[in-house]
Write a protein that holds these residues in place. Structure first.
Motif, mmCIF file in Angstrom:
data_model
loop_
_atom_site.group_PDB
_atom_site.id
_atom_site.type_symbol
_atom_site.label_atom_id
_atom_site.label_comp_id
_atom_site.label_asym_id
_atom_site.label_seq_id
_atom_site.Cartn_x
_atom_site.Cartn_y
_atom_site.Cartn_z
ATOM 1 N N MET A 91 -1.339 26.816 12.782
ATOM 2 C CA MET A 91 -1.494 28.266 12.625
ATOM 3 C C MET A 91 -2.154 28.601 11.284
ATOM 4 N N ALA A 92 -1.790 27.871 10.227
ATOM 5 C CA ALA A 92 -2.423 28.092 8.921
ATOM 6 C C ALA A 92 -3.906 27.734 8.964
ATOM 7 N N GLU A 93 -4.243 26.636 9.637
ATOM 8 C CA GLU A 93 -5.648 26.232 9.760
ATOM 9 C C GLU A 93 -6.438 27.234 10.586
ATOM 10 N N LEU A 94 -5.822 27.793 11.629
ATOM 11 C CA LEU A 94 -6.503 28.823 12.418
ATOM 12 C C LEU A 94 -6.786 30.061 11.567
ATOM 13 N N ALA A 95 -5.819 30.465 10.756
ATOM 14 C CA ALA A 95 -6.019 31.629 9.893
ATOM 15 C C ALA A 95 -7.120 31.364 8.870
ATOM 16 N N LYS A 96 -7.126 30.180 8.272
ATOM 17 C CA LYS A 96 -8.160 29.808 7.302
ATOM 18 C C LYS A 96 -9.536 29.781 7.968
ATOM 19 N N ASN A 97 -9.592 29.231 9.164
ATOM 20 C CA ASN A 97 -10.855 29.164 9.898
ATOM 21 C C ASN A 97 -11.351 30.566 10.263
ATOM 22 N N GLN A 98 -10.447 31.457 10.588
ATOM 23 C CA GLN A 98 -10.838 32.836 10.913
ATOM 24 C C GLN A 98 -11.465 33.521 9.704
ATOM 25 N N LEU A 99 -10.902 33.291 8.527
ATOM 26 C CA LEU A 99 -11.483 33.853 7.307
ATOM 27 C C LEU A 99 -12.882 33.290 7.049
ATOM 28 N N LEU A 100 -13.049 31.985 7.256
ATOM 29 C CA LEU A 100 -14.361 31.360 7.102
ATOM 30 C C LEU A 100 -15.356 31.959 8.084
ATOM 31 N N TYR A 101 -14.955 32.084 9.333
ATOM 32 C CA TYR A 101 -15.824 32.634 10.369
ATOM 33 C C TYR A 101 -16.252 34.064 10.022
ATOM 34 N N ASN A 102 -15.303 34.878 9.590
ATOM 35 C CA ASN A 102 -15.621 36.265 9.227
ATOM 36 C C ASN A 102 -16.593 36.322 8.046
ATOM 37 N N ALA A 103 -16.383 35.477 7.054
ATOM 38 C CA ALA A 103 -17.274 35.459 5.890
ATOM 39 C C ALA A 103 -18.690 35.050 6.284
ATOM 40 N N VAL A 104 -18.799 34.039 7.131
ATOM 41 C CA VAL A 104 -20.124 33.558 7.541
ATOM 42 C C VAL A 104 -20.831 34.599 8.409
ATOM 43 N N THR A 105 -20.100 35.224 9.329
ATOM 44 C CA THR A 105 -20.745 36.241 10.165
ATOM 45 C C THR A 105 -21.180 37.439 9.336
ATOM 46 N N ASP A 106 -20.405 37.817 8.333
ATOM 47 C CA ASP A 106 -20.826 38.899 7.435
ATOM 48 C C ASP A 106 -22.103 38.522 6.691
ATOM 49 N N ARG A 107 -22.184 37.292 6.233
ATOM 50 C CA ARG A 107 -23.369 36.831 5.492
ATOM 51 C C ARG A 107 -24.602 36.780 6.391
ATOM 52 N N ILE A 108 -24.433 36.303 7.620
ATOM 53 C CA ILE A 108 -25.557 36.264 8.561
ATOM 54 C C ILE A 108 -26.010 37.679 8.899
ATOM 55 N N SER A 109 -25.067 38.580 9.101
ATOM 56 C CA SER A 109 -25.424 39.976 9.384
ATOM 57 C C SER A 109 -26.227 40.569 8.240
ATOM 58 N N GLY A 110 -25.820 40.283 7.009
ATOM 59 C CA GLY A 110 -26.564 40.768 5.840
ATOM 60 C C GLY A 110 -27.977 40.210 5.796
ATOM 61 N N LYS A 111 -28.122 38.916 6.114
ATOM 62 C CA LYS A 111 -29.461 38.303 6.135
ATOM 63 C C LYS A 111 -30.354 38.975 7.174
#
Length: 133
Positions: free
Chosen positions: A101-121
């Motif tokens: 569950m902790a790894e899923l939460a960490k992965n969700q934060l990573l996914y959100n950060a990357v999608t935000d960065r791609i959207s900005g690009k």
């Protein structure tokens, strides 16, 4: 002329890795009560370290902990590994629900950060194409 920058390609690989991590951790959770099931994890960090040691062009680093980079496009292939060396339960299963569950939460934060960065690009690219309007 290449419209897709190396940054976007790197972010795409990060999204693919995040999706693989999501699949791996959800499979672990689904098999939490399966006798003899061994937990799997995605080992992206080792692949990244191995690839960073094979650069053709050395980069300027201000700290020994910085990762080297070059203008070559290198492939970082994340690997799914199985934890065969531990047993969490008496039935041979080694899935720890709290860790998953902790790894899923960490992965969700990573996914959100990357999608935000791609959207900005892509917003920047769209702005350039439309002439800043």
């Amino acid at each position: 002329m290449n419209l897709i920058s190396p940054t976007i390609q790197s972010l795409e690989r990060a999204l693919s890795t995040s999706a693989l991590k999501q699949q791996t951790h959800t499979a672990n959770i689904a098999n939490v009560d399966t006798p003899g099931y061994k937990a799997k994890q995605v080992d992206f960090e080792t692949a990244l370290k191995n690839a960073s040691g094979k650069q053709a062009l050395s980069s300027y680093k201000t700290d020994a902990k910085h990762i080297a980079f070059s203008n070559e496009s290198s492939q970082f292939d994340p690997r799914v590994t199985v934890n065969e060396h531990s047993e969490y339960k008496i039935n041979g299963n080694n899935v720890d629900m709290d860790v998953e569950m902790a790894e899923l939460a960490k992965n969700q934060l990573l996914y959100n950060a990357v999608t935000d960065r791609i959207s900005g690009k892509f917003r920047s690219l769209s702005s350039v194409i439309s002439g800043g309007r």
